[in-house]
Design an enzyme around this catalytic site. Structure first.
Site, PDB file in Angstrom:
ATOM      1  CE  LYS A  22      78.632 -60.929 -31.842  1.00  0.00           C
ATOM      2  NZ  LYS A  22      79.778 -60.225 -31.256  1.00  0.00           N
ATOM      3  CG  ASN A  23      81.450 -59.856 -34.652  1.00  0.00           C
ATOM      4  OD1 ASN A  23      80.822 -59.363 -33.712  1.00  0.00           O
ATOM      5  ND2 ASN A  23      82.206 -60.931 -34.509  1.00  0.00           N
ATOM      6  CB  CYS A 116      82.783 -61.574 -24.828  1.00  0.00           C
ATOM      7  SG  CYS A 116      81.064 -62.044 -24.974  1.00  0.00           S
ATOM      8  NE  ARG A 121      88.159 -59.425 -27.308  1.00  0.00           N
ATOM      9  CZ  ARG A 121      86.894 -59.424 -27.720  1.00  0.00           C
ATOM     10  NH1 ARG A 121      85.919 -59.508 -26.830  1.00  0.00           N
ATOM     11  NH2 ARG A 121      86.594 -59.324 -28.991  1.00  0.00           N
ATOM     12  CG  ASP A 304      84.283 -65.136 -33.065  1.00  0.00           C
ATOM     13  OD1 ASP A 304      85.070 -65.003 -32.109  1.00  0.00           O
ATOM     14  OD2 ASP A 304      83.960 -64.195 -33.813  1.00  0.00           O
ATOM     15  NE  ARG A 396      77.688 -59.080 -25.516  1.00  0.00           N
ATOM     16  CZ  ARG A 396      78.447 -58.268 -24.815  1.00  0.00           C
ATOM     17  NH1 ARG A 396      78.797 -58.594 -23.592  1.00  0.00           N
ATOM     18  NH2 ARG A 396      78.855 -57.143 -25.320  1.00  0.00           N
TER      19      ARG A 396
HETATM   20  N1  EPU Z   1      94.942 -57.402 -30.666  1.00  0.00           N
HETATM   21  C1  EPU Z   1      96.004 -56.692 -30.179  1.00  0.00           C
HETATM   22  N2  EPU Z   1      95.965 -55.324 -30.281  1.00  0.00           N
HETATM   23  C2  EPU Z   1      94.928 -54.667 -30.843  1.00  0.00           C
HETATM   24  C3  EPU Z   1      93.846 -55.397 -31.344  1.00  0.00           C
HETATM   25  C4  EPU Z   1      93.867 -56.778 -31.247  1.00  0.00           C
HETATM   26  O1  EPU Z   1      96.953 -57.256 -29.662  1.00  0.00           O
HETATM   27  O2  EPU Z   1      94.960 -53.434 -30.901  1.00  0.00           O
HETATM   28  C5  EPU Z   1      94.939 -58.888 -30.578  1.00  0.00           C
HETATM   29  C6  EPU Z   1      93.818 -59.391 -29.665  1.00  0.00           C
HETATM   30  O3  EPU Z   1      94.221 -59.404 -28.329  1.00  0.00           O
HETATM   31  C7  EPU Z   1      93.572 -60.775 -30.219  1.00  0.00           C
HETATM   32  C8  EPU Z   1      93.845 -60.589 -31.721  1.00  0.00           C
HETATM   33  O4  EPU Z   1      94.633 -59.423 -31.844  1.00  0.00           O
HETATM   34  O5  EPU Z   1      94.501 -61.671 -29.688  1.00  0.00           O
HETATM   35  C9  EPU Z   1      92.602 -60.477 -32.579  1.00  0.00           C
HETATM   36  O6  EPU Z   1      91.808 -59.408 -32.131  1.00  0.00           O
HETATM   37  P1  EPU Z   1      90.881 -58.562 -33.110  1.00  0.00           P
HETATM   38  O7  EPU Z   1      91.206 -57.127 -32.939  1.00  0.00           O
HETATM   39  O8  EPU Z   1      90.933 -59.141 -34.487  1.00  0.00           O
HETATM   40  O9  EPU Z   1      89.472 -58.824 -32.492  1.00  0.00           O
HETATM   41  P2  EPU Z   1      88.318 -57.788 -32.291  1.00  0.00           P
HETATM   42  O10 EPU Z   1      88.244 -56.889 -33.471  1.00  0.00           O
HETATM   43  O11 EPU Z   1      88.394 -57.158 -30.973  1.00  0.00           O
HETATM   44  C10 EPU Z   1      86.494 -59.165 -33.535  1.00  0.00           C
HETATM   45  C11 EPU Z   1      85.185 -59.764 -33.149  1.00  0.00           C
HETATM   46  C12 EPU Z   1      85.414 -60.956 -32.248  1.00  0.00           C
HETATM   47  C13 EPU Z   1      86.337 -61.960 -32.947  1.00  0.00           C
HETATM   48  C14 EPU Z   1      87.624 -61.300 -33.408  1.00  0.00           C
HETATM   49  C15 EPU Z   1      88.525 -62.193 -34.217  1.00  0.00           C
HETATM   50  C16 EPU Z   1      83.734 -57.832 -33.129  1.00  0.00           C
HETATM   51  C17 EPU Z   1      82.900 -56.893 -32.344  1.00  0.00           C
HETATM   52  N3  EPU Z   1      84.374 -58.773 -32.446  1.00  0.00           N
HETATM   53  O12 EPU Z   1      87.072 -58.746 -32.307  1.00  0.00           O
HETATM   54  O13 EPU Z   1      84.147 -61.542 -32.045  1.00  0.00           O
HETATM   55  O14 EPU Z   1      86.657 -63.004 -32.047  1.00  0.00           O
HETATM   56  O15 EPU Z   1      87.311 -60.130 -34.199  1.00  0.00           O
HETATM   57  O16 EPU Z   1      87.870 -62.674 -35.330  1.00  0.00           O
HETATM   58  O17 EPU Z   1      83.779 -57.763 -34.344  1.00  0.00           O
HETATM   59  C18 EPU Z   1      82.515 -62.784 -30.915  1.00  0.00           C
HETATM   60  O18 EPU Z   1      81.722 -62.485 -31.825  1.00  0.00           O
HETATM   61  O19 EPU Z   1      82.253 -63.673 -30.056  1.00  0.00           O
HETATM   62  C19 EPU Z   1      83.807 -62.126 -30.842  1.00  0.00           C
HETATM   63  C20 EPU Z   1      84.559 -62.128 -29.765  1.00  0.00           C
END
Ligand code: EPU
Length: 417
Positions: A22-23, A116, A121, A304, A396
């Site tokens: 998915k991601n 989610c 975030r 995750d 999802r």
């Molecule tokens: N963060 C910041 N600032 C930013 C971006 C992130 O402080 O600009 C922090 C977040 O608050 C969090 C950490 O950094 O504490 C990690 O966030 P990240 O940006 O890596 O997460 P994401 O890209 O928003 C993706 C996956 C998530 C998964 C995370 C970590 C997608 C669409 N989502 O999210 O997947 O938990 O990476 O591996 O790719 C899920 O599939 O259930 C899911 C939530």
């Protein structure tokens, strides 16, 4: 609205084949619009988030055809339009349109991402990257406006190794002028998958999967065909289900290397895990040892899988401590598991989990992975029926969940509420 019903207590047995990640898919779809030609993706999962993303891309003028797990994305005639905020806000990954549209048009107007929301975030690191590349960013009427007179390569140090920020910057930088360096980049397998697609489209990206990624911008990108990597979180969830139900399950379409952190933790508990070339067999045991788990960025234990793991640890003797070092407060599964008899308390970023028997109850999935934790709890409940509401969250991220679990011998069904 539907709900899931599970009568627990049956060990899962057999094999299950996992679809694409998915991601990855949610980043590969917007990546495809950087090309003025046709991109074909194979091994695409069938998930509600993908359907929403397809609708968003169609609003831009992308022509999309799906046959089974294959999708062709033709972005030859797309144009910059004001996006439908309602759709954009259904997804977290809609933030990738910022990088993709900046790369293609030097401009984007996108509603704030949804998805989610188990905790706030932020996307400050994405914005920092775009600004470093010359984009002006401002917020107006709930949308982010980005415009770059000239999108240029830049050196960007990420304060947190964010998956989303790393991919988003790669997308924009692929078509910026000059070289972009991302330092402290995230190293998740999905990042390598996106870089592989972009390179096949003509981008010049080196170092994906390490903490420094170098992107040399190109003027044009062409079409290609790409097969999406297997979904390591779905794989991990089925591995945990096999262990929790004391079953014997072979998960097919796996890159075992992606699963190393989970495999090590399962083995530490006493679960038998056998790795093969493209599959993993998990054989559950009657007794498990309590363990400590720390969710970290890749190659650490995936955040995750933290929620599904919470449920498994209720089956270990003694007290386990599960700490999430990626998110501050991703423990929405805990109050629901408590309704089923789990003895868990949350202290700061950790869940302290005591071995306990679970019973069926009416529970609510509040996000995708919390939902998966409840499905596992339902599968192992020794009495009663588990009734899970909020199934739309589970849809999802888990392709064909009910059919897969029934195929493995579970008593699970869906009903309209
Ligand atoms: N963060 C910041 N600032 C930013 C971006 C992130 O402080 O600009 C922090 C977040 O608050 C969090 C950490 O950094 O504490 C990690 O966030 P990240 O940006 O890596 O997460 P994401 O890209 O928003 C993706 C996956 C998530 C998964 C995370 C970590 C997608 C669409 N989502 O999210 O997947 O938990 O990476 O591996 O790719 C899920 O599939 O259930 C899911 C939530």
């Amino acid at each position: 609205m539907e709900r899931l019903l599970i009568t627990g207590g049956r060990p899962l047995r057999g094999s299950v084949t996992i679809c694409g990640a998915k991601n990855s898919a949610l980043a590969l779809l917007p990546a495809a619009i950087l090309s003025e030609s046709v991109v074909t993706l194979d091994n695409l999962p069938e998930l509600s988030d993908i359907e929403v993303f397809v609708c968003i891309l169609e609003e831009l003028g992308t022509k999309i055809e799906r046959i089974g797990d294959q999708m062709t994305i033709d972005s030859r005639n797309i144009s910059l339009v004001s996006m439908n905020n309602e759709l954009v806000q259904k997804l977290r990954a809609s933030y990738y349109l910022m990088g993709a549209l900046l790369g293609r048009f030097g401009e984007a107007i996108i509603g704030l991402p949804g998805g989610c929301n188990f905790e706030p975030r932020p996307i400050d690191q994405h914005i920092k990257g775009f600004e470093a590349m010359g984009a002006e960013v401002h917020y107006e009427h709930g949308a982010i406006h980005l415009r770059a007179k000239k999108l240029s390569g830049a050196k960007i140090y990420l304060d947190v190794a964010s998956v989303g920020a790393t991919i988003n910057i790669m997308l924009a930088a692929s078509r910026a002028k000059g070289v972009t360096l991302i330092e402290n980049a995230a190293k998740e397998p999905e990042i390598i998958d996106v870089a592989t697609l972009l390179n096949a489209m003509g981008a010049k990206i080196k170092g994906a999967g390490t903490e420094t990624i170098r992107i040399e911008g190109v003027v044009e990108m062409h079409g290609c065909r790409h097969s999406i990597i297997p979904d390591r979180i779905q794989i991990g969830t089925y591995m945990i289900m096999a262990a929790a139900t004391r079953g014997d399950v072979t998960v097919e379409n796996v890159i075992p290397k992606h699963m190393e952190a989970l495999t090590a933790k399962l083995q530490e508990m006493g679960v038998e895990v056998i790795e093969m070339d493209e599959s993993i067999r998990v054989i559950g045991k009657d007794e498990y040892e309590s363990i400590d788990v720390k969710a970290l960025v890749y190659p650490g234990f995936a955040t995750d899988l933290q929620s599904p793991m919470t449920t498994l640890l209720t089956q270990a003797n003694g007290i386990s401590v599960l700490t999430d070092n990626v998110y501050n407060a991703r423990f929405k599964q805990v109050p629901e598991l408590q309704k089923m008899g789990a003895k868990i308390r949350v202290e700061g970023r950790s869940a302290i989990i005591e071995g306990s028997n679970l019973r069926g109850a009416k529970v609510f999935a509040t996000d995708l992975r919390a939902g998966a934790a409840l499905v596992i709890a339902g599968l192992i409940a020794t009495s009663g029926v588990t009734e899970i509401h909020g199934v739309e969250y589970i849809d999802r991220g888990y392709d064909g969940l009910v059919n897969n679990l029934r195929g493995l011998g579970a008593e699970i069904w869906r009903e309209s509420e």
